[in-house]
Design a protein around this motif. Structure first.
Motif, short mmCIF file in Angstrom:
data_model
loop_
_atom_site.label_atom_id
_atom_site.label_comp_id
_atom_site.label_asym_id
_atom_site.label_seq_id
_atom_site.Cartn_x
_atom_site.Cartn_y
_atom_site.Cartn_z
N ALA A 73 0.84 -1.35 0.04
CA ALA A 73 -0.04 0.04 0.07
C ALA A 73 1.17 1.35 0.07
CB ALA A 73 -0.92 -0.27 1.35
N LEU A 74 1.83 1.24 0.84
CA LEU A 74 2.89 2.33 0.98
C LEU A 74 3.66 2.49 -0.54
CD1 LEU A 74 4.16 4.36 3.45
CD2 LEU A 74 6.16 2.45 3.05
N TYR A 75 4.01 1.65 -1.22
CA TYR A 75 4.61 1.39 -2.49
C TYR A 75 3.52 2.15 -3.49
CZ TYR A 75 6.43 -0.04 -6.83
OH TYR A 75 7.02 -0.14 -8.17
N GLN A 76 2.17 1.56 -3.47
CA GLN A 76 1.20 2.08 -4.63
C GLN A 76 1.09 3.48 -4.17
OE1 GLN A 76 0.07 0.59 -7.08
NE2 GLN A 76 1.38 -1.01 -6.62
N GLN A 77 1.02 3.94 -3.03
CA GLN A 77 0.49 5.36 -2.72
C GLN A 77 1.62 6.31 -3.15
OE1 GLN A 77 -1.01 5.83 1.46
NE2 GLN A 77 -0.85 8.10 1.22
N TYR A 78 3.08 5.95 -2.96
CA TYR A 78 3.91 6.97 -3.19
C TYR A 78 4.76 6.70 -4.35
CZ TYR A 78 2.78 8.61 1.60
OH TYR A 78 1.66 9.08 2.55
N LYS A 79 4.67 5.59 -5.12
CA LYS A 79 5.71 5.25 -6.15
C LYS A 79 5.74 6.42 -7.20
CE LYS A 79 2.49 2.44 -8.79
NZ LYS A 79 2.45 1.28 -9.51
N ASP A 80 4.77 7.05 -7.48
CA ASP A 80 4.57 8.01 -8.53
C ASP A 80 5.03 9.43 -8.00
OD1 ASP A 80 3.36 6.33 -10.32
OD2 ASP A 80 1.22 7.26 -9.91
N GLN A 81 5.55 9.40 -6.62
CA GLN A 81 6.17 10.56 -6.15
C GLN A 81 7.53 10.31 -5.79
OE1 GLN A 81 4.15 12.16 -2.51
NE2 GLN A 81 2.40 11.11 -3.40
N GLY A 82 8.19 9.17 -6.38
CA GLY A 82 9.41 8.73 -6.25
C GLY A 82 9.87 7.73 -5.12
N PHE A 161 14.61 1.66 10.77
CA PHE A 161 13.43 1.42 11.61
C PHE A 161 13.28 -0.04 11.99
CE2 PHE A 161 12.87 5.13 8.94
CZ PHE A 161 12.13 6.09 9.67
N PRO A 162 12.83 -0.24 13.16
CA PRO A 162 13.00 -1.65 13.34
C PRO A 162 11.77 -2.44 12.83
CG PRO A 162 11.78 -0.19 15.30
CD PRO A 162 12.64 0.66 14.22
N ALA A 163 11.39 -3.76 12.96
CA ALA A 163 10.72 -4.45 12.41
C ALA A 163 9.27 -4.22 13.06
CB ALA A 163 10.81 -6.11 12.80
N SER A 164 9.18 -3.54 14.06
CA SER A 164 7.79 -2.97 14.67
C SER A 164 7.30 -1.97 13.97
CB SER A 164 8.04 -2.96 16.13
OG SER A 164 9.01 -1.96 16.53
N ALA A 165 8.10 -1.09 13.25
CA ALA A 165 7.63 0.09 12.85
C ALA A 165 6.67 -0.48 11.54
CB ALA A 165 8.79 0.83 12.08
N LYS A 166 5.53 0.24 11.82
CA LYS A 166 4.38 -0.20 10.78
C LYS A 166 4.76 0.52 9.61
CE LYS A 166 1.14 -1.12 14.26
NZ LYS A 166 -0.31 -0.38 15.17
N PRO A 167 4.27 -0.08 8.39
CA PRO A 167 4.50 0.78 7.00
C PRO A 167 3.80 2.14 7.10
CG PRO A 167 4.41 -1.57 6.80
CD PRO A 167 4.17 -1.40 8.13
N LEU A 168 2.45 1.94 7.32
CA LEU A 168 1.60 3.13 7.03
C LEU A 168 1.11 3.51 8.86
CD1 LEU A 168 -0.69 1.39 4.48
CD2 LEU A 168 0.74 3.44 3.89
N GLY A 169 0.91 5.04 8.50
CA GLY A 169 0.44 5.83 9.56
C GLY A 169 1.12 6.02 10.83
N GLY A 170 2.65 5.87 10.45
CA GLY A 170 3.50 6.22 11.62
C GLY A 170 4.82 7.01 11.34
N GLU A 171 6.11 6.77 12.07
CA GLU A 171 7.23 7.50 11.78
C GLU A 171 7.76 7.11 10.56
OE1 GLU A 171 11.31 8.19 14.22
OE2 GLU A 171 9.73 6.57 15.16
N LEU A 172 7.70 5.96 10.10
CA LEU A 172 8.26 5.47 8.96
C LEU A 172 7.42 6.17 7.63
CD1 LEU A 172 10.01 3.85 6.95
CD2 LEU A 172 8.28 1.94 7.00
N GLU A 173 6.36 6.35 7.73
CA GLU A 173 5.42 6.94 6.64
C GLU A 173 5.92 8.54 6.65
OE1 GLU A 173 1.14 7.30 4.47
OE2 GLU A 173 1.03 6.57 6.29
N SER A 174 5.85 9.00 7.94
CA SER A 174 6.08 10.62 8.12
C SER A 174 7.55 10.81 7.47
CB SER A 174 6.21 10.91 9.38
OG SER A 174 4.85 10.62 9.94
N ALA A 175 8.58 9.82 7.65
CA ALA A 175 10.09 10.07 7.26
C ALA A 175 9.97 9.64 5.71
CB ALA A 175 10.85 8.97 7.79
N ILE A 176 9.30 9.04 5.20
CA ILE A 176 9.32 8.94 3.83
C ILE A 176 8.67 10.09 3.08
CG2 ILE A 176 7.85 7.75 1.75
CD1 ILE A 176 8.15 5.13 3.76
N LYS A 177 7.49 10.65 3.80
CA LYS A 177 6.95 11.90 3.12
C LYS A 177 7.95 13.25 3.15
CE LYS A 177 2.03 11.16 4.39
NZ LYS A 177 0.94 11.56 5.46
N ALA A 178 8.70 13.13 4.28
CA ALA A 178 9.61 14.15 4.48
C ALA A 178 10.87 14.10 3.31
CB ALA A 178 10.27 14.30 5.75
#
Length: 187
Positions: A73-82, A161-178
């Protein structure tokens, strides 16, 4: 003589630009890996060029295997943004299937993964594949399956990011956006 000089001056920008193109690949991604359950290769330099990259060590029989859905889902949402996501199955934690065909089935059929998946390889220790050796040297080695490494387009900034970092809706997704919003050098 003038024609020769003109030809040399015209060719000069081409000669100068070739090394620049060859060096635009971060050392971390200057490699090819075999694609999961395939004889084909993934050219990581080509896949990651000018892209924010998320590298994940995966396993098919882990409590975190369900993260494939979120990663897709993360890949689909952000792949067109790079963004590009690349999975590296590994049995280093004894939770990967022995047959790559079975691993491919889990990824591609059970979870609908469309992002690139490398063939099963080592991700920790001295026998780790070159990508994970570089990631471990830059941050830390994976302590379990589904560790995530966010790499900036120029390859200079790497966050773990550790295994427990959820792909969506958390620190990982925020870092990807930034990272996606930060212009890369030279652009």
């Amino acid at each position: 003589m003038i024609r020769t000089l003109k030809a040399a001056l015209i060719a000069l920008p081409l000669a100068v630009s070739i090394p620049a193109q060859a060096s635009d690949c971060p050392a971390l991604f200057d490699t090819q890996v075999r694609k999961l359950h395939s004889k084909a290769s993934l050219d990581l330099c080509e896949l990651t060029r000018d892209r924010t990259t998320l590298i994940v060590n995966t396993a098919s029989r882990c409590g975190y295997t369900g993260q494939f859905k979120g990663l897709e889902a993360l890949y689909q949402q952000y792949k067109d943004q790079g963004l590009v996501v690349i999975g590296f199955p590994s049995d280093d934690f004894r939770q990967e299937l022995d047959d790559e065909a079975d691993t491919a089935k889990v990824c591609y059929i059970n979870y609908g993964v469309t992002f690139p998946m490398a063939a099963t390889s080592k991700v920790k220790g001295s026998s780790a594949n070159p990508v994970f050796q570089a990631l471990s040297n830059a941050t830390e080695a994976p302590g379990w399956n589904f560790n995530k490494y966010l790499v900036s387009p120029e390859g200079k900034n790497i966050r773990h990011f550790p295994a427990s970092a959820k792909p969506l809706g958390g620190e990982l997704e925020s870092a990807i956006k930034a990272t996606l919003q930060t212009p890369t050098l030279g652009q």
